[in-house]
Write a protein that holds these residues in place. Structure first.
Motif, PDB file in Angstrom:
ATOM      1  N   GLY A  18      -3.076   4.519 -16.558  1.00  0.00           N
ATOM      2  CA  GLY A  18      -3.487   3.413 -15.706  1.00  0.00           C
ATOM      3  C   GLY A  18      -4.582   3.843 -14.754  1.00  0.00           C
ATOM      4  N   ALA A  19      -5.542   4.622 -15.265  1.00  0.00           N
ATOM      5  CA  ALA A  19      -6.563   5.228 -14.411  1.00  0.00           C
ATOM      6  C   ALA A  19      -7.716   4.298 -14.088  1.00  0.00           C
ATOM      7  N   GLY A  20      -7.716   3.088 -14.634  1.00  0.00           N
ATOM      8  CA  GLY A  20      -8.861   2.213 -14.470  1.00  0.00           C
ATOM      9  C   GLY A  20      -8.930   1.440 -13.172  1.00  0.00           C
ATOM     10  N   GLY A  21      -7.849   1.438 -12.393  1.00  0.00           N
ATOM     11  CA  GLY A  21      -7.829   0.687 -11.144  1.00  0.00           C
ATOM     12  C   GLY A  21      -8.160   1.551  -9.940  1.00  0.00           C
ATOM     13  N   HIS A  96       2.045   8.058 -13.542  1.00  0.00           N
ATOM     14  CA  HIS A  96       2.107   6.710 -14.103  1.00  0.00           C
ATOM     15  C   HIS A  96       1.673   5.689 -13.058  1.00  0.00           C
ATOM     16  N   LEU A  97       0.489   5.110 -13.279  1.00  0.00           N
ATOM     17  CA  LEU A  97      -0.065   4.124 -12.350  1.00  0.00           C
ATOM     18  C   LEU A  97      -0.307   2.773 -13.000  1.00  0.00           C
ATOM     19  N   VAL A  98       0.239   2.573 -14.179  1.00  0.00           N
ATOM     20  CA  VAL A  98       0.095   1.268 -14.833  1.00  0.00           C
ATOM     21  C   VAL A  98       0.848   0.235 -14.002  1.00  0.00           C
ATOM     22  N   GLY A  99       0.163  -0.809 -13.590  1.00  0.00           N
ATOM     23  CA  GLY A  99       0.793  -1.787 -12.712  1.00  0.00           C
ATOM     24  C   GLY A  99       0.500  -3.217 -13.117  1.00  0.00           C
ATOM     25  N   GLY A 100       1.090  -4.124 -12.372  1.00  0.00           N
ATOM     26  CA  GLY A 100       0.921  -5.552 -12.602  1.00  0.00           C
ATOM     27  C   GLY A 100       1.956  -6.292 -11.781  1.00  0.00           C
ATOM     28  N   TRP A 101       1.664  -7.535 -11.443  1.00  0.00           N
ATOM     29  CA  TRP A 101       2.606  -8.292 -10.618  1.00  0.00           C
ATOM     30  C   TRP A 101       2.623  -9.744 -11.065  1.00  0.00           C
ATOM     31  N   ARG A 102       3.818 -10.305 -11.077  1.00  0.00           N
ATOM     32  CA  ARG A 102       4.024 -11.750 -11.259  1.00  0.00           C
ATOM     33  C   ARG A 102       5.171 -12.146 -10.347  1.00  0.00           C
TER      34      ARG A 102
END
Length: 251
Positions: A18-21, A96-102
């Motif tokens: 998740g390095a793109g953010g 691990h930095l893959v994220g997302g929110w709902r």
């Protein structure tokens, strides 16, 4: 690789999922500045390339590389782990930095489609990366798996049921990995560790520029998070394995 209170990571090889953010960019920079060779992964090639280029510029280091990987594909995750270890001869960490929110306005308005979305981003990617890198981290002799979690996993809010449940599941999975490391270490104790860093939310310079009057109370700056991540290697595995480091007050 040597470590101390100043977090020297000379010789370490650390993968960042998740390095793109913004958090990924900060992690790439801080880990490279500490001396590590850093391999960032993201499913979006453009985002990853931009993040790697910016982190290289900020760190003044060419020790940062990128690898486009779909972490929802378990074989792709395994291939990434194998490729990284083969190229560098070792893997000392997976961040691990893959994220997302709902979220929803209320508990009863929760859309279960959000659960499907969050299950993939926040749980499946943890499962795939942890399984893929587990053995390499053991071989390292000082391996670390670092999960960034959120305080809602401990005290969920009504409208965040899906998000908090996904974060809690990711934490539980990480704690099971920690138990695997504990068992592998036997009486001598674990040589590798799976750790959890807990935040309320993240803030970065672009957010401040967009909302110059916002206080972002309780938020953690992405660079402070990155420094906390790097610090996980400066502590003995037994101290961090299976434990949570809180960067926000416990709820």
């Amino acid at each position: 690789m040597t470590t101390n209170g100043d977090t020297t990571l000379d010789g370490a090889v650390i993968a960042v999922a998740g390095a793109g953010g913004p958090a990924g960019r900060a992690a790439l920079r801080v880990l490279a500045e500490a001396g590590a060779k850093v391999v960032g992964a993201d499913a979006q090639a453009d985002r990853l390339a931009e993040s790697v280029e910016a982190a290289r510029h900020d760190a003044g280091s060419a020790r940062i590389t990128g690898d486009v990987v779909d972490l929802l594909d378990p074989q792709a995750a395994r291939d990434w782990a194998d490729r990284t270890e083969k190229q560098f001869g070792r893997v000392d960490g997976l961040v691990h930095l893959v994220g997302g929110w709902r979220g929803a306005k209320s508990f009863t308005e929760t859309d279960l489609a959000d659960w499907t979305f969050l299950n993939d981003l926040l749980i499946r990617t943890v499962q795939h990366t942890s399984l893929a890198f587990h053995d390499a981290l053991l071989r390292s002799g000082n391996g670390r798996f670092v999960l960034v979690s959120q305080a809602g996993a401990t005290k969920p809010a009504a409208g965040n049921a899906a998000y908090a449940a996904a974060k809690a599941a990711a934490e539980t999975w990480t704690l099971a990995m920690a138990d695997s490391f504990r068992k592998a270490g036997g009486e001598a104790g674990p040589s590798a560790a799976a750790a959890i860093i807990v935040i309320k939310a993240l803030v970065h310079d672009e957010m401040r520029a967009q909302k110059p009057n916002a206080k972002f109370a309780g938020f953690t700056d992405v660079h402070d998070l990155a420094r906390s991540i790097a610090g996980v290697w400066s502590l003995p595995a037994q101290e961090v394995n299976g434990n949570r480091q809180w960067l926000t007050p416990r709820p």
